[in-house]
Structure formats: structure tokens, C-alpha cells
Design a protein around this motif. Structure first.
Motif, PDB file in Angstrom:
ATOM      1  N   VAL A 238       0.856  -1.175   0.146  1.00 44.00           N
ATOM      2  CA  VAL A 238       0.188   0.108  -0.074  1.00 44.00           C
ATOM      3  C   VAL A 238       0.776   1.085   0.005  1.00 44.00           C
ATOM      4  CG1 VAL A 238      -1.781   1.199   1.158  1.00 44.00           C
ATOM      5  CG2 VAL A 238      -1.860  -1.337   1.399  1.00 44.00           C
ATOM      6  N   GLU A 239       0.898   2.093  -0.961  1.00 43.99           N
ATOM      7  CA  GLU A 239       1.682   3.329  -1.187  1.00 43.99           C
ATOM      8  C   GLU A 239       0.896   4.738  -0.602  1.00 43.99           C
ATOM      9  OE1 GLU A 239       3.024   3.420  -5.228  1.00 43.99           O
ATOM     10  OE2 GLU A 239       4.098   1.455  -5.172  1.00 43.99           O
ATOM     11  N   LEU A 240       0.879   4.552   0.656  1.00 41.28           N
ATOM     12  CA  LEU A 240       0.392   5.552   1.369  1.00 41.28           C
ATOM     13  C   LEU A 240       1.316   6.098   2.365  1.00 41.28           C
ATOM     14  CD1 LEU A 240      -3.332   4.886   1.680  1.00 41.28           C
ATOM     15  CD2 LEU A 240      -2.483   6.599   0.150  1.00 41.28           C
ATOM     16  N   ASN A 241       1.216   7.245   2.839  1.00 39.15           N
ATOM     17  CA  ASN A 241       2.049   7.874   4.027  1.00 39.15           C
ATOM     18  C   ASN A 241       1.121   7.583   5.074  1.00 39.15           C
ATOM     19  OD1 ASN A 241       3.615   9.194   5.666  1.00 39.15           O
ATOM     20  ND2 ASN A 241       3.293  11.441   4.931  1.00 39.15           N
ATOM     21  N   PRO A 242       1.949   6.601   6.265  1.00 41.97           N
ATOM     22  CA  PRO A 242       1.114   6.230   7.134  1.00 41.97           C
ATOM     23  C   PRO A 242       1.305   7.156   8.286  1.00 41.97           C
ATOM     24  CG  PRO A 242       3.430   5.169   7.058  1.00 41.97           C
ATOM     25  CD  PRO A 242       3.218   5.877   6.123  1.00 41.97           C
ATOM     26  N   GLY A 243       1.941   8.220   8.254  1.00 41.56           N
ATOM     27  CA  GLY A 243       2.076   9.130   9.218  1.00 41.56           C
ATOM     28  C   GLY A 243       0.588   9.744   9.635  1.00 41.56           C
ATOM     29  N   ASN A 244       0.113   9.759  11.066  1.00 43.77           N
ATOM     30  CA  ASN A 244      -1.120  10.421  11.602  1.00 43.77           C
ATOM     31  C   ASN A 244      -2.343   9.621  11.032  1.00 43.77           C
ATOM     32  OD1 ASN A 244       0.299  12.397  12.918  1.00 43.77           O
ATOM     33  ND2 ASN A 244       0.728  13.537  11.250  1.00 43.77           N
ATOM     34  N   LEU A 245      -2.070   8.601  10.438  1.00 40.80           N
ATOM     35  CA  LEU A 245      -3.315   7.787   9.897  1.00 40.80           C
ATOM     36  C   LEU A 245      -4.107   7.180  11.224  1.00 40.80           C
ATOM     37  CD1 LEU A 245      -2.704   5.995   6.624  1.00 40.80           C
ATOM     38  CD2 LEU A 245      -4.154   8.146   7.063  1.00 40.80           C
ATOM     39  N   SER A 246      -5.172   7.254  11.310  1.00 39.55           N
ATOM     40  CA  SER A 246      -6.056   6.667  12.426  1.00 39.55           C
ATOM     41  C   SER A 246      -6.201   5.070  11.847  1.00 39.55           C
ATOM     42  CB  SER A 246      -7.529   7.115  12.474  1.00 39.55           C
ATOM     43  OG  SER A 246      -8.331   6.777  11.127  1.00 39.55           O
ATOM     44  N   PHE A 247      -6.553   4.273  12.969  1.00 43.17           N
ATOM     45  CA  PHE A 247      -6.703   2.853  12.819  1.00 43.17           C
ATOM     46  C   PHE A 247      -7.872   2.406  11.643  1.00 43.17           C
ATOM     47  CE2 PHE A 247      -8.761  -1.431  13.553  1.00 43.17           C
ATOM     48  CZ  PHE A 247      -7.865  -2.000  13.772  1.00 43.17           C
ATOM     49  N   ALA A 248      -8.825   3.295  11.854  1.00 39.32           N
ATOM     50  CA  ALA A 248     -10.002   3.110  10.699  1.00 39.32           C
ATOM     51  C   ALA A 248      -9.481   3.417   9.456  1.00 39.32           C
ATOM     52  CB  ALA A 248     -11.335   3.962  11.267  1.00 39.32           C
ATOM     53  N   ALA A 249      -8.679   4.418   9.162  1.00 38.17           N
ATOM     54  CA  ALA A 249      -8.191   4.739   7.892  1.00 38.17           C
ATOM     55  C   ALA A 249      -7.053   3.724   7.266  1.00 38.17           C
ATOM     56  CB  ALA A 249      -7.358   6.252   7.932  1.00 38.17           C
ATOM     57  N   ILE A 250      -6.334   3.096   8.201  1.00 36.84           N
ATOM     58  CA  ILE A 250      -5.676   2.089   7.840  1.00 36.84           C
ATOM     59  C   ILE A 250      -6.295   0.744   7.235  1.00 36.84           C
ATOM     60  CG2 ILE A 250      -3.825   0.340   8.647  1.00 36.84           C
ATOM     61  CD1 ILE A 250      -2.909   2.631  10.498  1.00 36.84           C
TER      62      ILE A 250
END
Length: 366
Positions: A238-250
Motif C-alpha cells: 500500500v503506497e500511502l503515507n502512514p503518518g497520522n493515519l487513524s486505525f480506521a483509515a489504515i
């Protein structure tokens, strides 16, 4: 499936909601047991239903299924022992009394099941998650894990500040920005090597579970350069910036990956069916599939999701009129026999497979 068949078997499938009360679970089980008692009266009047009821009640206890994770559960009993399996995906209520255990909902759940460790990769820190089917949970890494670059490399870091070099007579030369960037890349590379070794040794290898990466493309590319983990997925990331992502967003970001995996598996199976046609091993007539199963010649049985043929095998013939046949799914019997013989059983959605059942023979037609 490989044990001696001494049915009838009682099979129950229950959906489970998050936070479902014990009282509601007991009510569902009571409803299903009442139904199986009625069916057993019709299909196996010689059997003693109380034996099955006692076995299930003893297995379930006073607080049934409170420790089951997932969105459903399957229970199978011959009146003496009980087999229980948690299901990751929703399942419809089902209660059957049949000569063979009803296993198709379990097979379908397994078909949709995708297990992997998810490594959330930033330049200088990591997190680890576990994906089981549609269920994502965060893995609590211990203190000795390489959680951050600073904590892992410590004083061995080469970047992170402007370095100076004495040139004599009080003169100082400063590294330029290019030197600092190069040293930070060396630190990142060394950090990723430590992460790769730790995750492989403590998670991937012991659990024989694939590893999926989540992060910015440049970080994923660098990690793949240094990784020696044979369980690292070559196709899924998954090519996304994981910084500050919530659990639901992940969790939401993984849906496309899960769907793509399911579609790839279906396409691979369709390709196998096409190859079987060309090799003379494709079976689409019910009679030929039954014959192949009886001759232990069926390599793969493919069933359309939700398909049911009311019937049973009696003396190598398909019988459809008796109460036992009307309450039975012949496709389940074929699946159980195929599994017992070491064959594979697959389930495809109705949008992909128009026939109720097809098969791949071990041998080409003569």
C-alpha cells in the motif's frame, strides 16, 4: 473428513455480532437446536437427539461463544465430540442433520481468508499490524524491537546533525547538504536492515506468514532493496503515507488490497479450468463429476457460491425424493468426499461461475 463416517451429523452455523449478549447467543442456539430436532425426526428417526443436544450444551457451557473472534462460527457434532471453527466473514444461520458434516460455509470462509503481517514503514519508525481476513489488529511490539531509528542506531547514527571536521589553525570545514543527506540515507538503510531481520526472525519465519508493506513509495523501495525476508510479498503493498493515519483509515486502505487478492485468486482458478478444458480434464456434467469422485479421480471440485442440489448418493446413484435427500445438499457431500480423498474444493461467486458445479479430473478423458 478422513475419519470414519458414523453420522448423522448435526451442523450449526451462527452469525456473531460485535458485543452480542450471551442471552441472544443462547436464544439463537435454542432456535437452531429446535429446528435440528424437527429435521432429525424426519431424516433419522432412529437417532437419539438428546445425545447431540447434551454434547453441544457441554461444549458451549454457560457462556457460549464469548471467546470466539470473528463474525460467525460453525459447530459440527456426531453426538460424541464437537468440532468448532470461528469464521472471519458473516454467515447465515443454518442448522442441518445430514449423513456428512456440512462444510461448505467453512470452505467459503477459507477461500476469502487472507492472512498477513502489515509493516507500517516510515523513514525513522515502524508499527506492525496483523490482518486475518477482514480483521485488522495492532501488534504490540516489545521494547527490544527496532521501533525507531534513533532508538535502534543510537550513537552509531551518521546523520541527524551537521558534522564538522577540524582543518587546523582553528579552521573548521562543514559537510554540505549532500553529505548530510547521504549519511541520513545510510542511517535509514541500516535501520531498515535491522527492522527486516527482526520482523523476519520474530514474526514472518515463526508464523510462516507473508509480510505486506505500507508506506511512501521511496521508503518501500529502499526496504525492498535491503530485505532478505523470503515472506515479503512481491505483489502486495500500500503506497500511502502512514503518518497520522487513524486505525480506521489504515483498515479502510487495505480494502482494495483484499479485494484485488480475491480477484487474482478467482482469475487463477478460471485459468486452471481453461487449461483443464484443453487437456481433456474438465468436467461439467454432474454425473461425470460424481463418477470421478467415486473413482477417487477428482483433483479439484469448484462450486458456485450459494448453490444447492437437493439429493444424496445411495448405492452410487443420485437419490432426490426421500426426506434425507430433500434436507441434504449433494454438493456438500461431493465436497466432503473430495477433501477426504486429498482433493481441493474451491468456491467461486455466481458472477464468475454460471454452472452450479464443475471439476478438474486427475486424468484426461480416454
Amino acid at each position: 473428513m478422513t475419519a470414519a463416517q458414523t453420522g448423522p451429523f448435526v451442523t450449526l452455523y451462527l452469525p456473531l455480532e460485535a458485543g452480542q449478549s450471551v442471552e441472544k447467543t443462547k436464544l439463537i442456539i435454542r432456535h437452531l437446536l429446535d429446528h435440528t430436532q424437527d429435521v432429525m425426526t424426519q431424516t433419522a428417526p432412529e437417532a437419539d437427539f438428546s445425545i447431540y443436544e447434551r454434547a453441544l450444551n457441554a461444549h458451549l457451557g454457560a457462556q457460549p461463544l464469548v471467546d470466539v473472534t470473528g463474525q460467525g462460527v460453525g459447530l459440527i457434532t456426531d453426538g460424541y465430540s464437537v468440532y468448532q471453527r470461528a469464521l472471519e466473514y458473516p454467515v447465515s444461520q443454518l442448522a442441518m442433520v445430514t449423513a456428512r458434516p456440512q462444510i461448505l460455509p467453512m470452505i467459503l470462509d477459507d477461500e476469502r481468508h487472507l492472512d498477513f503481517d502489515l509493516l507500517m514503514l516510515q523513514r525513522d519508525r515502524i508499527e506492525l499490524y496483523l490482518n486475518l481476513g477482514d480483521q485488522l489488529t495492532k501488534t504490540d511490539l516489545p521494547e527490544d524491537a527496532p521501533l525507531t531509528l534513533l532508538g535502534t542506531l543510537g550513537e552509531e547514527r551518521r546523520g541527524g546533525s551537521v558534522n564538522t571536521v577540524a582543518q587546523g589553525s582553528g579552521q573548521v570545514s562543514y559537510h554540505g547538504h549532500s553529505d548530510r543527506a547521504s549519511e541520513e540515507e545510510v542511517d535509514q538503510r541500516r535501520y531498515y536492515q535491522a527492522v527486516d531481520t527482526y520482523i523476519a526472525d520474530h514474526y514472518s519465519k515463526p508464523n510462516a506468514r507473508r509480510l505486506v508493506l505500507f508506506g511512501l513509495p521511496q521508503n518501500l523501495a529502499l526496504f525492498r532493496e535491503v530485505s532478505r525476508n523470503s515472506y515479503l510479498s512481491g505483489s502486495m503493498q500500500v503506497e500511502l503515507n502512514p503518518g497520522n493515519l487513524s486505525f480506521a483509515a489504515i483498515d479502510l486502505a487495505l480494502d482494495d488490497l483484499r479485494m484485488a487478492y480475491s480477484q487474482r485468486q478467482a482469475q487463477k482458478l478460471l485459468a486452471r479450468l481453461d487449461n483443464a478444458r484443453g487437456a481433456g480434464k474438465y468436467l461439467d456434467a454432474l454425473g461425470s463429476i460424481v463418477a470421478a469422485v467415486q473413482q477417487r479421480a477428482l483433483a479439484t471440485l469448484v462450486i458456485r457460491q450459494g448453490a444447492r442440489i437437493r439429493g444424496r448418493l445411495v448405492d452410487d446413484q443420485i437419490e432426490t425424493e426421500s426426506p434425507q435427500a430433500q434436507h441434504n445438499n449433494l454438493l456438500n457431500d461431493l465436497a466432503a468426499m473430495t477433501v477426504a480423498q486429498g482433493g481441493a474444493v474451491k468456491v467461486l461467486p455466481s458472477s464468475t461461475l454460471s454452472e452450479e458445479v464443475v471439476g478438474i479430473s486427475r486424468y484426461a478423458a480416454q
